[in-house]
Design a protein around this motif. Structure first.
Motif, PDB file in Angstrom:
ATOM      1  N   ASP A 165       6.946   7.415   7.663  1.00 21.49           N
ATOM      2  CA  ASP A 165       5.826   8.350   7.542  1.00 21.49           C
ATOM      3  C   ASP A 165       4.823   8.219   8.670  1.00 21.49           C
ATOM      4  OD1 ASP A 165       7.049   9.074   5.217  1.00 21.49           O
ATOM      5  OD2 ASP A 165       5.652   8.053   3.881  1.00 21.49           O
ATOM      6  N   GLY A 166       4.955   7.168   9.483  1.00 21.73           N
ATOM      7  CA  GLY A 166       4.000   6.969  10.569  1.00 21.73           C
ATOM      8  C   GLY A 166       2.644   6.502  10.104  1.00 21.73           C
ATOM      9  N   GLU A 167       2.584   5.863   8.940  1.00 18.65           N
ATOM     10  CA  GLU A 167       1.315   5.389   8.393  1.00 18.65           C
ATOM     11  C   GLU A 167       0.782   4.218   9.216  1.00 18.65           C
ATOM     12  OE1 GLU A 167      -1.653   5.801   7.023  1.00 18.65           O
ATOM     13  OE2 GLU A 167      -0.595   6.663   5.298  1.00 18.65           O
ATOM     14  N   SER A 168      -0.533   4.087   9.281  1.00 22.20           N
ATOM     15  CA  SER A 168      -1.153   2.975   9.998  1.00 22.20           C
ATOM     16  C   SER A 168      -1.289   1.771   9.071  1.00 22.20           C
ATOM     17  CB  SER A 168      -2.534   3.376  10.510  1.00 22.20           C
ATOM     18  OG  SER A 168      -3.418   3.623   9.416  1.00 22.20           O
ATOM     19  N   THR A 169      -1.595   0.603   9.659  1.00 20.16           N
ATOM     20  CA  THR A 169      -1.814  -0.587   8.832  1.00 20.16           C
ATOM     21  C   THR A 169      -3.030  -0.413   7.944  1.00 20.16           C
ATOM     22  OG1 THR A 169      -3.038  -1.587  10.679  1.00 20.16           O
ATOM     23  CG2 THR A 169      -0.714  -2.160  10.466  1.00 20.16           C
ATOM     24  N   ARG A 170      -4.050   0.289   8.432  1.00 21.31           N
ATOM     25  CA  ARG A 170      -5.232   0.546   7.601  1.00 21.31           C
ATOM     26  C   ARG A 170      -4.885   1.469   6.435  1.00 21.31           C
ATOM     27  NH1 ARG A 170      -7.566  -0.316  12.665  1.00 21.31           N
ATOM     28  NH2 ARG A 170      -9.458  -1.607  12.624  1.00 21.31           N
ATOM     29  N   ALA A 181       9.010   0.447  12.647  1.00 17.87           N
ATOM     30  CA  ALA A 181       7.637   0.177  12.225  1.00 17.87           C
ATOM     31  C   ALA A 181       6.810  -0.364  13.384  1.00 17.87           C
ATOM     32  CB  ALA A 181       7.630  -0.809  11.056  1.00 17.87           C
ATOM     33  N   GLN A 182       7.367  -1.317  14.130  1.00 19.29           N
ATOM     34  CA  GLN A 182       6.655  -1.884  15.269  1.00 19.29           C
ATOM     35  C   GLN A 182       6.399  -0.824  16.337  1.00 19.29           C
ATOM     36  OE1 GLN A 182       9.130  -5.130  16.512  1.00 19.29           O
ATOM     37  NE2 GLN A 182       8.579  -6.441  14.793  1.00 19.29           N
ATOM     38  N   ASN A 183       7.385   0.036  16.548  1.00 21.77           N
ATOM     39  CA  ASN A 183       7.262   1.079  17.557  1.00 21.77           C
ATOM     40  C   ASN A 183       6.169   2.073  17.186  1.00 21.77           C
ATOM     41  OD1 ASN A 183       8.209   2.140  20.030  1.00 21.77           O
ATOM     42  ND2 ASN A 183       9.311   3.739  18.946  1.00 21.77           N
ATOM     43  N   ASN A 184       6.100   2.437  15.912  1.00 24.58           N
ATOM     44  CA  ASN A 184       5.074   3.376  15.473  1.00 24.58           C
ATOM     45  C   ASN A 184       3.677   2.783  15.577  1.00 24.58           C
ATOM     46  OD1 ASN A 184       7.036   5.252  14.926  1.00 24.58           O
ATOM     47  ND2 ASN A 184       7.127   4.832  12.732  1.00 24.58           N
ATOM     48  N   PHE A 201       6.921  -1.055   4.626  1.00 14.58           N
ATOM     49  CA  PHE A 201       7.698  -0.806   5.841  1.00 14.58           C
ATOM     50  C   PHE A 201       8.155   0.648   5.906  1.00 14.58           C
ATOM     51  CE2 PHE A 201       7.930  -5.392   6.268  1.00 14.58           C
ATOM     52  CZ  PHE A 201       7.994  -5.561   7.648  1.00 14.58           C
ATOM     53  N   ARG A 202       8.514   1.249   4.756  1.00 10.61           N
ATOM     54  CA  ARG A 202       8.937   2.646   4.758  1.00 10.61           C
ATOM     55  C   ARG A 202       7.793   3.556   5.193  1.00 10.61           C
ATOM     56  NH1 ARG A 202       8.531   7.229   2.837  1.00 10.61           N
ATOM     57  NH2 ARG A 202       6.757   6.586   1.566  1.00 10.61           N
ATOM     58  N   MET A 203       6.589   3.294   4.683  1.00  9.08           N
ATOM     59  CA  MET A 203       5.440   4.114   5.033  1.00  9.08           C
ATOM     60  C   MET A 203       5.159   4.072   6.536  1.00  9.08           C
ATOM     61  SD  MET A 203       2.949   3.058   1.844  1.00  9.08           S
ATOM     62  CE  MET A 203       1.497   3.902   2.491  1.00  9.08           C
ATOM     63  N   ILE A 204       5.268   2.885   7.119  1.00 12.11           N
ATOM     64  CA  ILE A 204       4.972   2.745   8.554  1.00 12.11           C
ATOM     65  C   ILE A 204       6.105   3.290   9.400  1.00 12.11           C
ATOM     66  CG2 ILE A 204       4.485   1.096  10.398  1.00 12.11           C
ATOM     67  CD1 ILE A 204       3.255  -0.740   8.268  1.00 12.11           C
ATOM     68  N   TYR A 262      -3.319  -8.690   8.577  1.00 14.40           N
ATOM     69  CA  TYR A 262      -2.243  -9.367   7.845  1.00 14.40           C
ATOM     70  C   TYR A 262      -1.019  -8.459   7.734  1.00 14.40           C
ATOM     71  CZ  TYR A 262       0.183 -12.150   4.355  1.00 14.40           C
ATOM     72  OH  TYR A 262       1.121 -12.897   3.697  1.00 14.40           O
ATOM     73  N   VAL A 263      -1.239  -7.171   7.465  1.00 15.33           N
ATOM     74  CA  VAL A 263      -0.119  -6.233   7.376  1.00 15.33           C
ATOM     75  C   VAL A 263       0.591  -6.138   8.717  1.00 15.33           C
ATOM     76  CG1 VAL A 263       0.515  -3.821   6.943  1.00 15.33           C
ATOM     77  CG2 VAL A 263      -1.202  -4.935   5.514  1.00 15.33           C
ATOM     78  N   TYR A 264      -0.183  -6.138   9.806  1.00 20.04           N
ATOM     79  CA  TYR A 264       0.432  -6.081  11.136  1.00 20.04           C
ATOM     80  C   TYR A 264       1.312  -7.301  11.386  1.00 20.04           C
ATOM     81  CZ  TYR A 264       0.900  -5.949  16.205  1.00 20.04           C
ATOM     82  OH  TYR A 264       1.416  -5.947  17.467  1.00 20.04           O
ATOM     83  N   ARG A 265       0.820  -8.491  10.992  1.00 21.65           N
ATOM     84  CA  ARG A 265       1.624  -9.705  11.194  1.00 21.65           C
ATOM     85  C   ARG A 265       2.909  -9.654  10.368  1.00 21.65           C
ATOM     86  NH1 ARG A 265      -3.496 -12.263  11.096  1.00 21.65           N
ATOM     87  NH2 ARG A 265      -3.195 -12.917   8.931  1.00 21.65           N
TER      88      ARG A 265
END
Length: 530
Positions: free
Chosen positions: A215-220, A293-296, A209-212, A243-246
């Protein structure tokens, strides 16, 4: 029927044919106390009955699904269609409650039209004295199923209201106790080879969650990080971005009770008073972290790009602006000309446009200068330029406005998505829809109010209004290549370069170039530079 069928068990040919219908509700392990009579056991019993009565089994229809809920049971429908089309004269079922728990609704489709055997109940639809018993037993099965469903729903609702975890498996990063309380799984189970840092599942979820969120990291990108450390997914294989998105949509991670009205879409649970219910235990993240995270992930992030040690900025004036009309690729510098990338990269393009550097740069500057100095104060190009000028000269104010706007975009998207899924909230689930609709509408209103504050707080000052052509030309000549690139992009989005009519002809910008001028977003309040 004229054709003789061969039994799939003994291989003997017999004139009388029969289909078997077997069903159980769930896929449960052999040691699970809720396990029903397996479909294999039902099939074996159906074969034994058929052999005793002189039938050959033509087809075994099998479903693993509820007999009461409005779910699709493909083989059940096909079995009834086979009877209706006289493909087979008789259908065997293990018991009435294995056939259907909708009462007489499904039975009346076949009773009196074809023969149905209910083995465990000892009933035959061809026997007049059994027909009443069949209907009565079917209604009893329906009443039992409805009563059982209500008791299960009431029990689960009571557990949810108490903040206990109802589902069988805990979300990744949690453990569930015997009294159904979630706790972070802090047991280290993997060690990063390079840093020698030990990771627990709870620590991995917090870092994901911190990365997303920060840092703006993607699920991939998160999946690449996890798979690079050889962290097994909940299924024991590699991680998938879906799965990460869910996970980023699961309210359990910030400590709120969940319910799944739509399969695979956990939503915040609300009690009969419409209140959110906190889960018993410790949350892994905050609600604000999940929102960011959802917003990014929705593409509304305003996270700044970190400074790089090496200057990788484009140095040529029109790199990134020019486009070939044939392959739609950008045109880059090659020798003394801007060239279609297909020409330099070896890929196919039927146009392969190109233009001499000095000629096209001179023409674009003159067009830019004429467009800006010839525009009125209320011209759309001036408003668009003002928005971009403010973003360049006052980045902190622009970032705050973009953040407020991104929150509004996300809130509007959530509201639109909820309205699109309205039909899925039926029966008792309707109250969740209206509660979420109210909350989503309030979120949109609050986001609009916040965005309006930022919009009215800083009136954008229009640049260049008091600057003459001579002054602007002098300022252009004194600017470095990076500032010149920025100035051009205040007013220009894209330039399409058409191929010259013949080789060696003089550059004609009016016929060769199509300039897409900047457009305003219409979101700001504009003033005039002093």
């Amino acid at each position: 029927m004229s054709a003789a069928y061969v039994c799939i068990i003994c291989g003997e040919s017999e004139p009388n044919t029969i289909d078997l219908y077997v069903r159980k509700s769930k896929k449960l392990g052999r040691d699970d106390h809720r396990r029903e009579q397996s479909t294999d056991a039902q099939t074996e019993q159906g074969h034994r009955w058929s052999h005793r009565k002189g039938y050959a089994v033509r087809k075994v229809w099998k479903d693993i699904a509820s007999a009461f809920k409005a779910v699709k049971r493909s083989d059940f429908d096909r079995a009834l269609a086979a009877l209706a089309n006289e493909e087979v004269p008789t259908l065997w079922a293990y018991a009435i409650d294995r056939f259907s728990r909708k009462g007489a609704e499904d039975l009346l489709k076949v009773i009196g039209k074809a023969r149905v055997i209910f083995d465990m109940d000892g009933l035959d639809s061809n026997e007049p004295r059994d027909r009443r018993w069949i209907i009565n037993r079917a209604e009893e099965a329906r009443e039992y199923s409805e009563g059982l469903s209500k008791r299960v729903r009431d029990t689960k609702e009571e557990q949810r209201d108490a903040g206990r975890w109802v589902a069988g498996r805990a979300p990744y990063g949690y453990t569930v106790s015997r009294d159904r309380v979630l706790s972070p799984d802090e047991e280290p189970f993997i060690c990063h080879v390079a840093t020698r840092k030990e990771w627990s599942r709870a620590a991995l979820v917090r870092e994901m969650f911190r990365m997303i969120a920060e840092d703006g990291e993607s699920t991939r990108g998160v999946c690449r990080w996890l798979n690079g450390m050889r962290v097994p997914s909940p299924g024991g294989k590699s991680w998938g971005f879906a799965y990460v998105y869910r996970m980023t949509r699961n309210p359990a991670y910030y400590g709120t009770q969940v319910i799944q009205i739509r399969p695979g879409h956990p939503e915040p649970y609300r009690n009969t008073k419409g209140e959110l219910v906190p889960l018993r235990g410790t949350a892994l993240i905050t609600r604000d972290q999940q929102r960011r995270a959802q917003n990014n992930l929705a593409g509304n992030n305003v996270i700044p790009v970190p400074n790089r040690a090496r200057d990788t900025r484009a140095k040529h004036l029109l790199t990134g602006l020019l486009q070939c009309p044939g392959c739609k690729r950008s045109m880059s510098m090659g020798g003394r000309s801007y060239l279609c990338q297909a020409a330099t990269g070896g890929t196919g393009c039927h146009v392969k446009a190109s233009a001499r550097t000095t000629a096209i740069e001179s023409y674009v500057f003159e067009a830019w200068l004429a467009r800006l100095t010839g525009a009125d104060d209320d011209d759309s190009i001036m408003i668009a330029v003002s928005e971009r000028w403010t973003a360049r000269t006052k980045p902190e104010e622009t970032a705050a406005e973009q953040a407020a706007r991104s929150v509004l975009d996300a809130a509007e998207a959530d509201l639109a998505g909820l309205i699109r899924t309205r039909k899925q909230y039926t029966g008792a689930a309707e109250r969740y829809y209206f509660q979420q609709l109210t909350e989503a509408t309030e979120a949109v209103d609050a986001a609009k109010e916040q965005a309006a504050k930022h919009g009215s707080a800083g009136r954008v000052q229009l640049p260049f209004l008091s600057v003459s052509v001579e002054d602007l030309t002098r300022a252009w000549e004194d600017a470095d290549p990076y500032l010149k690139r920025d100035l051009l992009r205040l007013a220009i989005d894209r330039i399409t370069v058409h191929k010259a009519p013949r080789r060696g002809c003089k550059f004609d910008g009016d016929s060769r170039l199509t300039i897409a001028w900047a457009k305003t977003t219409g979101r700001a309040d504009y003033g005039t530079a002093a």
